[in-house]
Write a protein that holds these residues in place. Structure first.
Motif, PDB file in Angstrom:
ATOM      1  N   SER A 166       0.432   5.408   0.966  1.00  0.00           N
ATOM      2  CA  SER A 166      -0.486   6.180   1.796  1.00  0.00           C
ATOM      3  C   SER A 166       0.164   7.462   2.289  1.00  0.00           C
ATOM      4  O   SER A 166       1.389   7.574   2.336  1.00  0.00           O
ATOM      5  CB  SER A 166      -0.901   5.341   3.013  1.00  0.00           C
TER       6      SER A 166
ATOM      7  N   TRP B   3      -9.727   3.896   1.132  1.00  0.00           N
ATOM      8  CA  TRP B   3      -8.869   3.023   0.338  1.00  0.00           C
ATOM      9  C   TRP B   3      -9.293   3.056  -1.128  1.00  0.00           C
ATOM     10  O   TRP B   3     -10.474   3.117  -1.432  1.00  0.00           O
ATOM     11  CB  TRP B   3      -8.952   1.584   0.846  1.00  0.00           C
TER      12      TRP B   3
ATOM     13  N   ILE C 203      -6.111  -3.902   5.123  1.00  0.00           N
ATOM     14  CA  ILE C 203      -6.983  -2.734   5.261  1.00  0.00           C
ATOM     15  C   ILE C 203      -7.821  -2.710   6.533  1.00  0.00           C
ATOM     16  O   ILE C 203      -8.170  -1.640   7.015  1.00  0.00           O
ATOM     17  CB  ILE C 203      -7.899  -2.546   4.034  1.00  0.00           C
TER      18      ILE C 203
ATOM     19  N   ALA D 155       0.843  -1.187   0.000  1.00  0.00           N
ATOM     20  CA  ALA D 155       0.000   0.000   0.000  1.00  0.00           C
ATOM     21  C   ALA D 155       0.879   1.238   0.000  1.00  0.00           C
ATOM     22  O   ALA D 155       1.975   1.242   0.563  1.00  0.00           O
ATOM     23  CB  ALA D 155      -0.912   0.024   1.226  1.00  0.00           C
TER      24      ALA D 155
ATOM     25  N   LEU E  65      -4.269   0.414  -2.389  1.00  0.00           N
ATOM     26  CA  LEU E  65      -3.891  -0.992  -2.327  1.00  0.00           C
ATOM     27  C   LEU E  65      -3.355  -1.424  -3.688  1.00  0.00           C
ATOM     28  O   LEU E  65      -3.993  -1.185  -4.710  1.00  0.00           O
ATOM     29  CB  LEU E  65      -5.114  -1.835  -1.950  1.00  0.00           C
TER      30      LEU E  65
END
Length: 140
Positions: free
Chosen positions: A67, A108, A98, A65, A75
């Protein structure tokens, strides 16, 4: 789901050779990447999760992932090796990434061509009219 598998987010435990083999030969979304590209993506990822057989330590699944670490995550590169598919490991890997990690409350995103049913089980839906995306140019 197979109980002989554990999910771990230790980046040092990722079997880069297994990830490279899958990405370079089977991943429709990643076969154009070089090994150096992949290694850079792994080191720049916010989080990586591997699925490992408890008895041997063999990595049989992977996800990463990206972020901002606060509210938003993407993802990417989730896969289960061929001989372990159909055992619920994809669900376990998505949940580990997640739902059971530091991004559980994040928004997400992901792209998929063939796994909509899997991700819909985790609340993923098609974007609404507020979402725009600028597609990238794929290297040749």
């Amino acid at each position: 789901m197979a109980t002989d598998v554990e999910f771990d987010d230790d980046p040092d435990r990722i079997d880069v050779d297994t990830v490279w083999t899958f990405m370079s030969t089977q991943a429709y979304w990643a076969r154009w990447r070089t090994r150096a590209d992949l290694e850079n993506q792994l080191s720049a990822s916010w989080r990586v999760v591997g699925a490992y057989l408890k008895d041997s330590g063999r990595m049989v699944g992977f996800a990463r992932a990206i972020s901002d670490g606060v509210s938003l995550a993407y993802l990417a590169d989730l896969f289960i090796v061929d001989d372990m598919r159909g055992k619920g490991l994809g669900k376990g890997l998505v949940a580990a990434m997640i739902d059971n990690g530091p991004g559980a409350g994040f928004r997400w995103m992901l792209h998929t061509l063939d796994a909509h049913g899997l991700y819909e089980q985790f609340g993923f839906v098609r974007p609404d009219e507020t979402y725009l995306e600028r597609p990238g140019a794929r290297p040749r």
